[in-house]
Design a protein around this motif. Structure first.
Motif, PDB file in Angstrom:
ATOM      1  N   PRO A  68       0.831  -1.344  -0.301  1.00 57.00           N
ATOM      2  CA  PRO A  68      -0.561  -0.175   0.188  1.00 57.00           C
ATOM      3  C   PRO A  68       0.978   1.306  -0.110  1.00 57.00           C
ATOM      4  CG  PRO A  68      -0.963  -0.925   1.689  1.00 57.00           C
ATOM      5  CD  PRO A  68       0.700  -1.743   1.124  1.00 57.00           C
ATOM      6  N   GLY A  69       0.484   1.810  -0.871  1.00 54.59           N
ATOM      7  CA  GLY A  69       1.690   3.234  -1.233  1.00 54.59           C
ATOM      8  C   GLY A  69       2.701   3.750  -1.299  1.00 54.59           C
ATOM      9  N   GLU A  70       2.972   2.058  -2.310  1.00 56.07           N
ATOM     10  CA  GLU A  70       3.766   1.928  -2.609  1.00 56.07           C
ATOM     11  C   GLU A  70       4.066   2.210  -4.383  1.00 56.07           C
ATOM     12  OE1 GLU A  70       6.952  -0.668  -0.472  1.00 56.07           O
ATOM     13  OE2 GLU A  70       5.842  -1.926  -1.703  1.00 56.07           O
ATOM     14  N   ILE A  71       4.611   1.751  -5.564  1.00 54.30           N
ATOM     15  CA  ILE A  71       4.626   2.168  -7.002  1.00 54.30           C
ATOM     16  C   ILE A  71       4.289   1.251  -6.875  1.00 54.30           C
ATOM     17  CG2 ILE A  71       5.501   3.517  -8.920  1.00 54.30           C
ATOM     18  CD1 ILE A  71       3.839   6.102  -7.043  1.00 54.30           C
ATOM     19  N   ALA A  72       3.281   0.578  -8.196  1.00 55.98           N
ATOM     20  CA  ALA A  72       3.725  -0.466  -8.225  1.00 55.98           C
ATOM     21  C   ALA A  72       4.249  -0.600 -10.595  1.00 55.98           C
ATOM     22  CB  ALA A  72       2.220  -1.011  -8.891  1.00 55.98           C
ATOM     23  N   CYS A  73       4.485  -1.803 -10.687  1.00 58.02           N
ATOM     24  CA  CYS A  73       5.053  -1.994 -11.573  1.00 58.02           C
ATOM     25  C   CYS A  73       3.573  -1.825 -12.929  1.00 58.02           C
ATOM     26  CB  CYS A  73       5.667  -2.887 -11.652  1.00 58.02           C
ATOM     27  SG  CYS A  73       6.473  -3.692 -13.432  1.00 58.02           S
ATOM     28  N   ASP A  74       3.973  -0.784 -13.439  1.00 56.45           N
ATOM     29  CA  ASP A  74       3.006  -1.265 -14.963  1.00 56.45           C
ATOM     30  C   ASP A  74       2.788  -2.099 -15.441  1.00 56.45           C
ATOM     31  OD1 ASP A  74       1.973   0.936 -14.421  1.00 56.45           O
ATOM     32  OD2 ASP A  74       3.461   2.520 -14.901  1.00 56.45           O
ATOM     33  N   PHE A  75       3.831  -3.514 -15.710  1.00 54.21           N
ATOM     34  CA  PHE A  75       4.152  -4.153 -16.250  1.00 54.21           C
ATOM     35  C   PHE A  75       3.427  -6.444 -16.134  1.00 54.21           C
ATOM     36  CE2 PHE A  75       4.863  -0.372 -19.421  1.00 54.21           C
ATOM     37  CZ  PHE A  75       4.944  -0.984 -20.150  1.00 54.21           C
ATOM     38  N   CYS A  76       3.633  -5.806 -14.943  1.00 57.42           N
ATOM     39  CA  CYS A  76       3.325  -7.099 -14.549  1.00 57.42           C
ATOM     40  C   CYS A  76       2.430  -7.464 -14.231  1.00 57.42           C
ATOM     41  CB  CYS A  76       3.532  -7.058 -12.709  1.00 57.42           C
ATOM     42  SG  CYS A  76       5.321  -6.129 -12.389  1.00 57.42           S
ATOM     43  N   ALA A  77       1.535  -9.450 -14.449  1.00 60.30           N
ATOM     44  CA  ALA A  77       0.782  -9.530 -14.450  1.00 60.30           C
ATOM     45  C   ALA A  77       0.513 -10.385 -13.545  1.00 60.30           C
ATOM     46  CB  ALA A  77       0.753 -10.774 -16.161  1.00 60.30           C
ATOM     47  N   GLY A  78      -0.455 -10.899 -12.727  1.00 60.54           N
ATOM     48  CA  GLY A  78      -1.050 -11.833 -11.785  1.00 60.54           C
ATOM     49  C   GLY A  78      -0.503 -11.083 -10.865  1.00 60.54           C
ATOM     50  N   GLU A  79       0.152 -11.500 -10.226  1.00 59.19           N
ATOM     51  CA  GLU A  79       1.602 -10.674  -8.877  1.00 59.19           C
ATOM     52  C   GLU A  79       2.406  -9.173  -9.401  1.00 59.19           C
ATOM     53  OE1 GLU A  79       4.057 -13.742  -7.400  1.00 59.19           O
ATOM     54  OE2 GLU A  79       2.354 -14.061  -5.400  1.00 59.19           O
ATOM     55  N   VAL A  80       2.003  -8.702  -8.986  1.00 60.82           N
ATOM     56  CA  VAL A  80       2.377  -7.189  -9.299  1.00 60.82           C
ATOM     57  C   VAL A  80       3.220  -6.833  -8.252  1.00 60.82           C
ATOM     58  CG1 VAL A  80       2.110  -4.604  -9.505  1.00 60.82           C
ATOM     59  CG2 VAL A  80       0.061  -5.867 -10.113  1.00 60.82           C
ATOM     60  N   THR A  90      12.642  -6.716 -13.172  1.00 61.81           N
ATOM     61  CA  THR A  90      12.517  -7.120 -14.493  1.00 61.81           C
ATOM     62  C   THR A  90      12.589  -6.619 -15.539  1.00 61.81           C
ATOM     63  OG1 THR A  90      11.753  -8.747 -12.864  1.00 61.81           O
ATOM     64  CG2 THR A  90      12.064  -9.055 -15.434  1.00 61.81           C
ATOM     65  N   HIS A  91      11.586  -5.910 -15.664  1.00 62.67           N
ATOM     66  CA  HIS A  91      10.422  -5.193 -16.652  1.00 62.67           C
ATOM     67  C   HIS A  91      10.791  -3.517 -17.230  1.00 62.67           C
ATOM     68  CE1 HIS A  91       6.745  -7.503 -15.407  1.00 62.67           C
ATOM     69  NE2 HIS A  91       7.181  -7.719 -16.915  1.00 62.67           N
ATOM     70  N   VAL A  92      12.573  -3.308 -16.281  1.00 65.69           N
ATOM     71  CA  VAL A  92      12.925  -1.683 -16.525  1.00 65.69           C
ATOM     72  C   VAL A  92      13.854  -2.284 -17.688  1.00 65.69           C
ATOM     73  CG1 VAL A  92      14.355  -2.274 -15.023  1.00 65.69           C
ATOM     74  CG2 VAL A  92      14.171   0.295 -15.548  1.00 65.69           C
ATOM     75  N   HIS A  93      14.789  -3.405 -17.549  1.00 66.23           N
ATOM     76  CA  HIS A  93      15.949  -4.079 -18.027  1.00 66.23           C
ATOM     77  C   HIS A  93      16.047  -3.949 -19.830  1.00 66.23           C
ATOM     78  CE1 HIS A  93      19.241  -5.976 -15.670  1.00 66.23           C
ATOM     79  NE2 HIS A  93      18.098  -6.315 -14.919  1.00 66.23           N
ATOM     80  N   PRO A  94      14.800  -3.496 -19.943  1.00 72.78           N
ATOM     81  CA  PRO A  94      14.861  -3.707 -21.705  1.00 72.78           C
ATOM     82  C   PRO A  94      15.139  -1.915 -21.894  1.00 72.78           C
ATOM     83  CG  PRO A  94      12.723  -4.525 -21.012  1.00 72.78           C
ATOM     84  CD  PRO A  94      13.406  -4.285 -20.048  1.00 72.78           C
ATOM     85  N   HIS A  95      15.326  -1.082 -20.887  1.00 72.57           N
ATOM     86  CA  HIS A  95      15.545   0.629 -20.725  1.00 72.57           C
ATOM     87  C   HIS A  95      17.210   0.506 -21.267  1.00 72.57           C
ATOM     88  CE1 HIS A  95      11.637   1.077 -20.823  1.00 72.57           C
ATOM     89  NE2 HIS A  95      11.676   2.999 -21.282  1.00 72.57           N
ATOM     90  N   TYR A  96      17.590  -0.627 -20.496  1.00 71.58           N
ATOM     91  CA  TYR A  96      18.867  -0.739 -20.385  1.00 71.58           C
ATOM     92  C   TYR A  96      20.296  -1.397 -21.994  1.00 71.58           C
ATOM     93  CZ  TYR A  96      18.346   0.164 -15.173  1.00 71.58           C
ATOM     94  OH  TYR A  96      17.690   0.691 -13.980  1.00 71.58           O
ATOM     95  N   ASN A  97      19.360  -2.290 -22.254  1.00 74.96           N
ATOM     96  CA  ASN A  97      20.233  -3.197 -23.626  1.00 74.96           C
ATOM     97  C   ASN A  97      19.440  -2.701 -24.389  1.00 74.96           C
ATOM     98  OD1 ASN A  97      21.180  -4.647 -21.192  1.00 74.96           O
ATOM     99  ND2 ASN A  97      19.049  -6.021 -21.375  1.00 74.96           N
ATOM    100  N   VAL A  98      17.976  -2.169 -24.837  1.00 81.54           N
ATOM    101  CA  VAL A  98      17.553  -1.674 -26.207  1.00 81.54           C
ATOM    102  C   VAL A  98      18.039   0.012 -27.004  1.00 81.54           C
ATOM    103  CG1 VAL A  98      15.406  -1.575 -27.222  1.00 81.54           C
ATOM    104  CG2 VAL A  98      14.930  -3.235 -25.319  1.00 81.54           C
ATOM    105  N   PRO A  99      18.760  -0.093 -27.967  1.00 73.98           N
ATOM    106  CA  PRO A  99      19.577   1.651 -28.122  1.00 73.98           C
ATOM    107  C   PRO A  99      17.986   2.640 -28.052  1.00 73.98           C
ATOM    108  CG  PRO A  99      20.220  -0.257 -29.791  1.00 73.98           C
ATOM    109  CD  PRO A  99      19.118  -1.218 -28.390  1.00 73.98           C
ATOM    110  N   ALA A 100      16.560   1.903 -28.819  1.00 74.19           N
ATOM    111  CA  ALA A 100      16.128   2.732 -29.177  1.00 74.19           C
ATOM    112  C   ALA A 100      15.417   3.063 -27.022  1.00 74.19           C
ATOM    113  CB  ALA A 100      14.585   2.676 -29.334  1.00 74.19           C
ATOM    114  N   LEU A 101      15.516   2.583 -26.361  1.00 68.52           N
ATOM    115  CA  LEU A 101      15.078   2.797 -24.822  1.00 68.52           C
ATOM    116  C   LEU A 101      15.835   3.320 -24.382  1.00 68.52           C
ATOM    117  CD1 LEU A 101      12.699  -0.985 -24.558  1.00 68.52           C
ATOM    118  CD2 LEU A 101      11.794   1.601 -24.931  1.00 68.52           C
ATOM    119  N   LYS A 102      17.102   3.024 -24.447  1.00 72.89           N
ATOM    120  CA  LYS A 102      18.321   3.654 -23.699  1.00 72.89           C
ATOM    121  C   LYS A 102      18.273   5.139 -23.658  1.00 72.89           C
ATOM    122  CE  LYS A 102      22.509   1.683 -24.335  1.00 72.89           C
ATOM    123  NZ  LYS A 102      23.267   0.607 -24.268  1.00 72.89           N
TER     124      LYS A 102
END
Length: 448
Positions: A97-109, A126-138
């Motif tokens: 409660p009161g914490e920021i939840a991941c927008d891409f988690c399914a089931g358990e957030v 887990t879901h933030v890693h594409p922003h570290y690896n995908v050139p467009a998202l970096k």
């Protein structure tokens, strides 16, 4: 080692992109950034031609050299390796409660660790890693997990500050409600306001330091005052003890002198009494001789003894005697009483005045008088009465109230602080007692 480093993850983040330092460089002021982040920061339109540290705001005259920090780069590699090893463990932290939840988690957030200002979404480990690896998202701007600042009207990211209305707006707001207003990028406004806040923080720190110095000085003054009071108690105890011994010694001496003088006077009186008794006995004998001669019927015998008896029958040969002591014990008693009164005066007036002199300006006085008991007044409302005052004059003397002073309420006082009671401007009273902060004044016209 990697686990220890992982515990200090935020310590090794770039303050521009908020991600782990990538190809870290250190500028002359000592702060480190990603090479691409600091170059991009200094090449933006807002900072074109100016080179300031984004953290400490230190300005450089020219673009400083960017020296690669080799040791920090090695730490970053170990940290990234440690992060990959602990992704599965970190991903198990569910959003509470009161914490920021991941927008891409399914089931358990799970709890989000980063938010992307471009995607307007928050991501777990887990879901933030594409922003570290995908050139467009970096190229996206990642920040610590936060609620996205979205315009309620246009559903766009708030990234502009309107100085006219002093609110944050989105780019679409600039085309309608805030068209023509004085607007700047939020980062620019943040930099200016941050500098002002930093100045305010400096002033607050300086004020705190000044107050702490005042507090320290006050503590020292209070301690010094306390030590002074203890020393006064010590000295007073010593002096009063010596005074008591002195008075006792002098008392013994005076009483001894009185008794010795009494004995001498009594001895003298006894001698005088014995002498007077002897003279009285001698005179009675002469009286008997005279009585016998007066009673004789023989004229020749009377005439033959007359001259002898007549010459020795007078009282001229006896001196007049009276008891004259060397001193008057009444005078001694009077002197002792005067000494007592002097000591009482010192204690009741001079010593008490010393304790009261600093509080007369602020404290109130309780003035008791017959007919107006417990009338209260403050010293600034009272004046001494002189002979001229009794004739209608006015006094401007500054005085300390003491026994025998005539006082009255100043004509300039319309309403005393504690009201009049039975006293008025014409009431003139005599101070008959001063004890502590209580002054008893006798107002003759208020008697009864």
């Amino acid at each position: 080692m990697a686990e220890a480093i992982l515990g200090d993850h935020d310590q090794y983040s770039c303050s521009i992109c908020l991600d782990l330092l990538n190809d870290p460089v250190t500028i002359p002021c000592g702060h480190s950034y990603c090479t691409s982040c600091i170059n991009e920061c200094w090449n933006t339109k807002e900072h074109k031609g100016t080179y300031k540290c984004p953290q400490c705001r230190h300005a450089f005259n020219s673009k400083p050299p960017l020296n690669r920090n080799t040791i920090l780069a090695e730490i970053m590699e170990k940290l990234r390796l440690g992060t990959k090893l602990h992704v599965s463990e970190a991903a198990q932290s569910l959003a509470g409660p009161g914490e920021i939840a991941c927008d891409f988690c399914a089931g358990e957030v799970f709890k989000a660790v980063k938010s992307c200002l471009e995607c307007r979404a928050s991501y777990c480990e887990t879901h933030v890693h594409p922003h570290y690896n995908v050139p467009a998202l970096k190229k996206h701007k990642l920040v610590k997990a936060t609620v996205m600042p979205i315009c309620s009207k246009h559903d766009k990211l708030l990234e502009v500050y309107c100085r006219t209305d002093q609110v944050c707006v989105c780019m679409h707001c600039l085309m309608d409600d805030h068209k023509g207003h004085d607007t700047v990028p939020s980062t620019t406004e943040r930099d200016e306001k941050q500098m002002k806040l930093a100045d305010n923080q400096t002033k607050v720190k300086q004020t705190i330091q000044a107050k702490e110095k005042d507090l320290q000085k006050m503590k020292m003054d209070i301690a010094s005052h306390s030590d002074s009071a203890k020393e006064a108690v010590k000295n007073s105890t010593r002096v009063f003890t010596e005074l008591a011994k002195f008075i006792e010694k002098r008392s013994t001496e005076v009483i001894g002198k009185i008794k010795a003088q009494e004995k001498a006077d009594l001895d003298q009186g006894a001698k005088l009494q014995e002498k007077l008794k002897g003279e009285i006995t001698e005179l009675k004998k002469r009286e008997g001789v005279l009585e016998t001669l007066l009673q004789t019927d023989d004229n020749i015998h009377f005439l033959q003894n007359y001259e002898t008896v007549s010459s020795s029958s007078g009282s001229n040969g006896f001196q007049s005697h009276s008891f004259k002591p060397c001193c008057s014990y009444t005078d001694v008693s009077k002197l002792v009483c005067e000494l007592k009164e002097r000591l009482e005066t010192v204690f009741n007036q001079e010593i008490n005045e010393t304790f009261r002199k600093d509080i007369y300006s602020d404290e109130s006085l309780v003035v008791d008088s017959p007919g107006s008991a417990c009338w209260k007044g403050i010293p600034s409302e009272m004046e001494p009465v002189t002979d001229d005052d009794e004739c209608g004059g006015s006094s401007t003397l500054t005085f300390n109230i003491k026994i025998g002073d005539k006082v009255y309420v100043k004509p300039s006082v319309k309403t005393p602080k504690y009201l009049w009671g039975s006293v008025n401007h014409k009431s003139i009273g005599t101070v008959i007692n001063v004890q502590g902060e209580t002054v008893t004044v006798d107002f003759p016209e208020q008697e009864g």
